[in-house]
Every structure is written in structure tokens, then in C-alpha cells.
Design an enzyme around this catalytic site. Structure first.
Site, PDB file in Angstrom:
ATOM      1  N   GLY A   1     -13.608   4.838  13.872  1.00 20.32           N
ATOM      2  CA  GLY A   1     -12.807   3.856  14.622  1.00 20.32           C
ATOM      3  C   GLY A   1     -13.487   3.419  15.901  1.00 20.32           C
ATOM      4  O   GLY A   1     -12.836   3.119  16.910  1.00 20.32           O
TER       5      GLY A   1
ATOM      6  N   GLY B   1     -12.635  -0.015  18.054  1.00 21.33           N
ATOM      7  CA  GLY B   1     -11.305  -0.248  18.594  1.00 21.33           C
ATOM      8  C   GLY B   1     -11.304  -0.244  20.122  1.00 21.33           C
ATOM      9  O   GLY B   1     -12.359  -0.189  20.763  1.00 21.33           O
TER      10      GLY B   1
ATOM     11  N   ASP C   1     -16.910   2.312  11.713  1.00 24.65           N
ATOM     12  CA  ASP C   1     -15.570   1.714  11.678  1.00 24.65           C
ATOM     13  C   ASP C   1     -15.370   1.115  10.293  1.00 24.65           C
ATOM     14  O   ASP C   1     -16.339   0.796   9.604  1.00 24.65           O
ATOM     15  CB  ASP C   1     -15.421   0.625  12.753  1.00 24.65           C
TER      16      ASP C   1
ATOM     17  N   ASP D   1     -14.868   3.976   5.941  1.00 24.86           N
ATOM     18  CA  ASP D   1     -13.419   4.105   5.787  1.00 24.86           C
ATOM     19  C   ASP D   1     -13.125   5.604   5.877  1.00 24.86           C
ATOM     20  O   ASP D   1     -13.669   6.388   5.089  1.00 24.86           O
ATOM     21  CB  ASP D   1     -13.004   3.550   4.416  1.00 24.86           C
TER      22      ASP D   1
ATOM     23  N   TYR E   1       4.203   6.717  13.620  1.00 25.29           N
ATOM     24  CA  TYR E   1       2.986   7.012  14.399  1.00 25.29           C
ATOM     25  C   TYR E   1       3.120   8.374  15.100  1.00 25.29           C
ATOM     26  O   TYR E   1       2.221   9.219  15.022  1.00 25.29           O
ATOM     27  CB  TYR E   1       2.790   5.882  15.414  1.00 25.29           C
TER      28      TYR E   1
ATOM     29  N   LYS F   1       1.069  11.925  14.769  1.00 24.50           N
ATOM     30  CA  LYS F   1       0.366  12.521  15.912  1.00 24.50           C
ATOM     31  C   LYS F   1       0.746  13.997  16.078  1.00 24.50           C
ATOM     32  O   LYS F   1      -0.110  14.838  16.313  1.00 24.50           O
ATOM     33  CB  LYS F   1       0.657  11.728  17.195  1.00 24.50           C
TER      34      LYS F   1
END
Ligand code: NAD
Ligand code: SER
Length: 322
Positions: A9, A12, A35, A55, A145, A149
Site C-alpha cells: 500500500g 496511499g 501497491d 495485491d 473497518y 483493526k
């Protein structure tokens, strides 16, 4: 000793700046930026060292990249954030849980112990004490989300206990930055206000004016991330979910801070589905464990951040970048 790092990632909001910060420490060639979406890469990242498409659901490709570059630490940033996650909960579950367990399993197979995987203040929920939320407290989030987490914090602790891995993470508050726009969270308004103030002189806010949330400017976010990664292991008692804090603000506070430098700025408040998410998160966070265990201390407050953000976003506007 850590020589080669891989980030997931990387393109981002946080990854695009963390990649550059890590390259300054470890050398461009030794920090591999990956990413899902290569179209998001900035020139700075492309020109500063290796980039690869990855991925996080593809464990085989991750294993190949680890071998190719002889990786010995991973910063796992790929995730779906709160607002996108509430629109598409299964996507959030699949990427956040599937990606994280893949990273942990492949790292374990390849003998990589050092992983940084951030959590979020979204790990807290409506039943958590909202003011000066303690380190060890109720973790009953009401968003998909947040559920991912909390689960990833626990998963990280499991891999530490069972397999001797060294997994670390902080619960970031809302991160405000000028390099890359945020990727679909509830705190995105606090970045967008600077862009819209400069471009249009007015801002439509998707949260109500008194909605208080903990926030942090990117240089402090980078400092926290790198300091925890480098911290002496024997001092760490919490590992996968350290509370960190800088300042707490409402949209009205953000507006007044920008208005000091742009007196004609106008604002309207039009709360949408993200209001319920914000309402479930803390007003302020107690980060005393991070301060005691790895000497965490933020440098920026709202006003010092606003001055720098207006300069940086203003320069981007003048250069025709938005
Ligand atoms: P972001 O949305 O800006 O970036 C996430 C990146 O992940 C994007 O570049 C996206 O292309 C990539 N990605 C999505 N699916 C992927 C996949 N299947 N494989 C590989 N890459 C994929 O997010 P961010 O703000 O940079 O967040 C980084 C981490 O920090 C996340 O774990 C997030 O939960 C956490 N965090 C961020 C904030 C914040 O305010 N930015 C606050 C709390 C926690
Ligand atoms: N900034 C993030 C979000 O709003 C918090 O994790 O989703």
C-alpha cells in the site's frame, strides 16, 4: 540488522511519504514500494527506488518479491479505510483481514520477524470512554473497518506469542498531509479543507461543526512510525496497538485555524453517513504508554500544521497540480 524493507500500500496517503522517509534512512534501493494500483505512484517514489505491483491477497507474488529483494522487514499499509469500508464491508473484511494474515503467514514462512502494521483509533467504538481514551480499554467498534483493526491487533499479538515474530503498530488518529490525498476515511475532511480553501475559498464539510476527533500531521505520523519500528524491544509492552495522539479538533476548529490566514473562507456543514462513524470514535486519546515505552512526543499542533499545509498545498495549486 534490517537491510531491505518492503512496503504494501505504498502509494496511499501514508505510504507515499513513509516510503520516502524510509529511503532516506535505508537507501533508495533498499526500500521496495509495492501497491495494487501502479497508476497511483508519485514521481518521487518511482524515481527513488524499486516499485512493484502487489495485491496483498496474492501470497505467491509476495513470497517471490521477498526472495527477489532479500527482504527482512515489512511495513504493511494496504487497507480499505472507514468510509469506503462502510460502503463495501466485504471488501474491507477481505482486504484488511485477508491481506494481513497473508503478510503474516508469508513473512513467517520466509523467516521475516519484523513487521509494522498500523491500527487506528477506529479500533474504539461507542462503548469506549470517549475522553482521553486509555490504552487498555473497551474495543467494541461499530464499523467493519474498526472490526478489522481490532482483529488485526489481536492477530499480530497471536503471531508474536506463537511464532516469535516482532509485529508493531500504532492506533493512528486522523492523518493530515499535503503529498497524497487520503483514500476514503472519515477524517478526510481535515485534508480537503486546505485544498478547497485554496482553490474555491469555500468548503462543504461532511461532518457537523462540533464533531471532535483526534488528528495528527504527517511529519508526526512518520516520526511515530519510524520511532516505534526502531524502539528497543525489551521496553515494549503493548506492541500491536499503541495509542498515539497529537491534537483533537472539530471542523469548526479547523475552519477557524484556516480562516486566520484566509479571512474570506466560507464553510457549510452537510453531515452525511460518515457522521455516525465519527460519533463512534474518541474525542481525545491518552498516549502515555507510547510516551513511557518508546519516548513518543508529537511536534505539531493545529496552528503550526495549518501554516505549513497552506504553504505546501498553495505551492501545489500554483504549480497546476489540482
Ligand atoms: P490509503 O487508502 O491512502 O492507501 C491504501 C493503499 O492500499 C492504496 O494505495 C491502495 O491502492 C492500496 N491497496 C488497496 N487494496 C490493496 C490490495 N489488495 N493490495 C495492495 N494494495 C492495496 O490508506 P492510508 O491512509 O495510507 O493508510 C495506511 C494504513 O494506515 C492503513 O492500515 C490504515 O488503516 C491506517 N490508518 C490510516 C489513517 C489515516 O488517517 N490515513 C488513520 C488510521 C489508520
Ligand atoms: N483516517 C482513518 C479513517 O477515517 C482513521 O483510521 O478511516
Amino acid at each position: 540488522m534490517i537491510k531491505r524493507i518492503l512496503l504494501t500500500g505504498s502509494f496511499g496517503q501514508i505510504g507515499s511519504e513513509l516510503t520516502c522517509a524510509l529511503r532516506k534512512i535505508y537507501g533508495g534501493e533498499n526500500v521496495i514500494a509495492t501497491d495494487l494500483d501502479l497508476n497511483r505512484v508519485t514521481d518521487k517514489i518511482k524515481n527513488g527506488g524499486p516499485i512493484e505491483q502487489l495485491d496483498v491477497l496474492d501470497g505467491k507474488r509476495l513470497a517471490e518479491l521477498i526472495d527477489k529483494y532479500q527482504i527482512d522487514a515489512i511495513f504493511h499499509l494496504a487497507a480499505i479505510l472507514s468510509a469506503v469500508g462502510e460502503k463495501n464491508p466485504m471488501l474491507a473484511w477481505n482486504i484488511n483481514m485477508g491481506g494481513t494474515i497473508n503478510v503474516y503467514n508469508v513473512a513467517k514462512e520466509k523467516g521475516i520477524k519484523r513487521i509494522f502494521a498500523p491500527s487506528s483509533m477506529a479500533a474504539f467504538g461507542p462503548t469506549t470512554p470517549a475522553d482521553m481514551t486509555p490504552q487498555d480499554t473497551v474495543l467494541q467498534p461499530s464499523t467493519m473497518y474498526g472490526i478489522t483493526k481490532v482483529s488485526c491487533e489481536l492477530l499480530g499479538q497471536y503471531y508474536i506469542d506463537k511464532f516469535g515474530m516482532d509485529i508493531r503498530g500504532v492506533r493512528y488518529p486522523g492523518i493530515i498531509s499535503s503529498e497524497t490525498l487520503p483514500g476514503g476515511g472519515t477524517t478526510d475532511y481535515a485534508v480537503q479543507i486546505y485544498y478547497d480553501a485554496i482553490k474555491y475559498g469555500k468548503f462543504e464539510c461532511f461532518l457537523s461543526e462540533n464533531s471532535m476527533l483526534p488528528m495528527m500531521y504527517m511529519p508526526d505520523c512518520l516520526k511515530a512510525t519510524i520511532d516505534l519500528f526502531h524502539a528497543e524491544k525489551s521496553r515494549l509492552k503493548h506492541s500491536t496497538g499503541y495509542n498515539i495522539a497529537a491534537f483533537s479538533v472539530t471542523p469548526k476548529d479547523m475552519y477557524e485555524s484556516v480562516k486566520k490566514y484566509m479571512p474570506n473562507l466560507e464553510i457549510v456543514y452537510k453531515p452525511d453517513f460518515r457522521q455516525a462513524i465519527a460519533d463512534s470514535w474518541p474525542n481525545s486519546i491518552d498516549d502515555s504508554c507510547a510516551r513511557a515505552e518508546w519516548d513518543w512526543k508529537p511536534a505539531y499542533d493545529l496552528d503550526t500544521m495549518t501554516r505549513e499545509m497552506l504553504d505546501l498545498v498553495g505551492a501545489k495549486y500554483k504549480a497546476g497540480k489540482f
